[in-house]
Write an enzyme that holds these catalytic residues in place. Structure first.
Site, mmCIF file in Angstrom:
data_model
loop_
_atom_site.group_PDB
_atom_site.id
_atom_site.type_symbol
_atom_site.label_atom_id
_atom_site.label_comp_id
_atom_site.label_asym_id
_atom_site.label_seq_id
_atom_site.Cartn_x
_atom_site.Cartn_y
_atom_site.Cartn_z
ATOM 1 N N GLY A 60 -30.032 27.797 56.019
ATOM 2 C CA GLY A 60 -28.700 27.318 56.320
ATOM 3 C C GLY A 60 -28.395 25.868 56.015
ATOM 4 C CD1 TRP A 62 -28.409 23.581 50.160
ATOM 5 C CD2 TRP A 62 -27.251 24.744 48.639
ATOM 6 N NE1 TRP A 62 -28.926 23.278 48.932
ATOM 7 C CE2 TRP A 62 -28.246 23.977 47.978
ATOM 8 C CE3 TRP A 62 -26.418 25.552 47.889
ATOM 9 C CZ2 TRP A 62 -28.407 24.000 46.588
ATOM 10 C CZ3 TRP A 62 -26.573 25.589 46.499
ATOM 11 C CH2 TRP A 62 -27.561 24.818 45.861
ATOM 12 C CG ASP A 92 -30.128 35.162 53.259
ATOM 13 O OD1 ASP A 92 -30.942 36.110 53.198
ATOM 14 O OD2 ASP A 92 -30.331 34.069 52.721
ATOM 15 C CG ASP A 108 -27.381 43.591 48.715
ATOM 16 O OD1 ASP A 108 -26.577 42.885 48.066
ATOM 17 O OD2 ASP A 108 -28.323 44.202 48.186
ATOM 18 C CG ASP A 133 -31.223 26.614 47.364
ATOM 19 O OD1 ASP A 133 -31.507 26.284 46.199
ATOM 20 O OD2 ASP A 133 -31.889 26.256 48.349
ATOM 21 C CE LYS A 173 -33.726 27.768 44.409
ATOM 22 N NZ LYS A 173 -34.505 27.236 45.562
#
Length: 220
Positions: A60, A62, A92, A108, A133, A173
């Site tokens: 968490g 970000w 998540d 998902d 990320d 990322k």
């Protein structure tokens, strides 16, 4: 024995990492917050009133940083209650401890149930910024790892195409190596402006990098 030495070196580097110390001092859950912070300061990604979606958000940090940027008033303590000027949705498949003013959806984001929950939070609004990320569990087999990394980037690109405003942005990322050029090319197909970012908070030995895409070429 070699594995133990590796773990000891990693632990030593981690404990003495200035970003780890800074995260502990400032209340962030991970040093990754400073990667987003540096990119945001360079590219002015996060602004008041925005709708932001954080993919693969756990633990968490970000979302914490984004929340602080949108927090109302001069004081921006990491967990201070008091509302934000904007909306942040964190998603998540793993659980995440609550963050003040951040909507967390566990599941998902490709599944209809999770997307329905997201639509309820968004209330018909398009997204200004998608941040990701996400990283796969790496096997050490270059070809397999490249495919996993590219797959996660593809998921983020698809999500962005379906939810971003025409002038929105996507930050993901990825890793330099096999498959990197293909990921960049996919970004160029989808966004008018594409730029790599390597924040100082990324470890020197890591091939980790970030790709920023802005302004959709073919908005919905």
């Amino acid at each position: 024995m070699a594995k133990n030495r590796f773990n000891q070196h990693w632990l030593h580097d981690h404990i003495n990492d200035p970003y780890v110390k800074m995260a502990q001092r400032e209340g962030y859950r991970a040093r990754a917050a400073y990667k987003l912070k540096e990119i945001d300061e360079q590219d002015k990604l996060i602004r008041p009133g925005q709708v932001i979606v954080d993919l693969g958000a756990t633990p968490g940090s970000w979302s914490q940083y984004a929340r602080n940027k949108l927090a109302q008033g001069k004081k921006r303590d990491t967990e201070r209650e008091g509302g934000i000027d904007g909306t942040i949705v964190a998603l998540d498949i793993l659980p995440m401890e609550p963050i003040a003013d951040v909507h967390f959806l566990q599941g998902d984001f490709r599944e209809d149930e999770v997307l329905h929950q997201l639509e309820e939070v968004l209330e018909g609004r398009d997204v200004d910024l998608v941040i990701s990320d996400m990283a796969p569990n790496l096997s050490g087999v270059a070809s397999a790892d490249a495919a996993r990394i590219e797959h996660l980037c593809d998921l983020a690109l698809e999500f962005a195409q379906n939810h971003l405003k025409p002038d929105g942005a996507l930050l993901v990322k990825c890793f330099h190596g096999s498959g990197y050029s293909q990921i960049v090319e996919k970004f160029k197909q989808q966004f008018k402006t594409v730029a790599p970012r390597k924040p100082k908070a990324s470890r020197d030995k890591s091939s980790e990098t970030f790709i920023l895409g802005r302004h959709l070429k073919r908005p919905r």
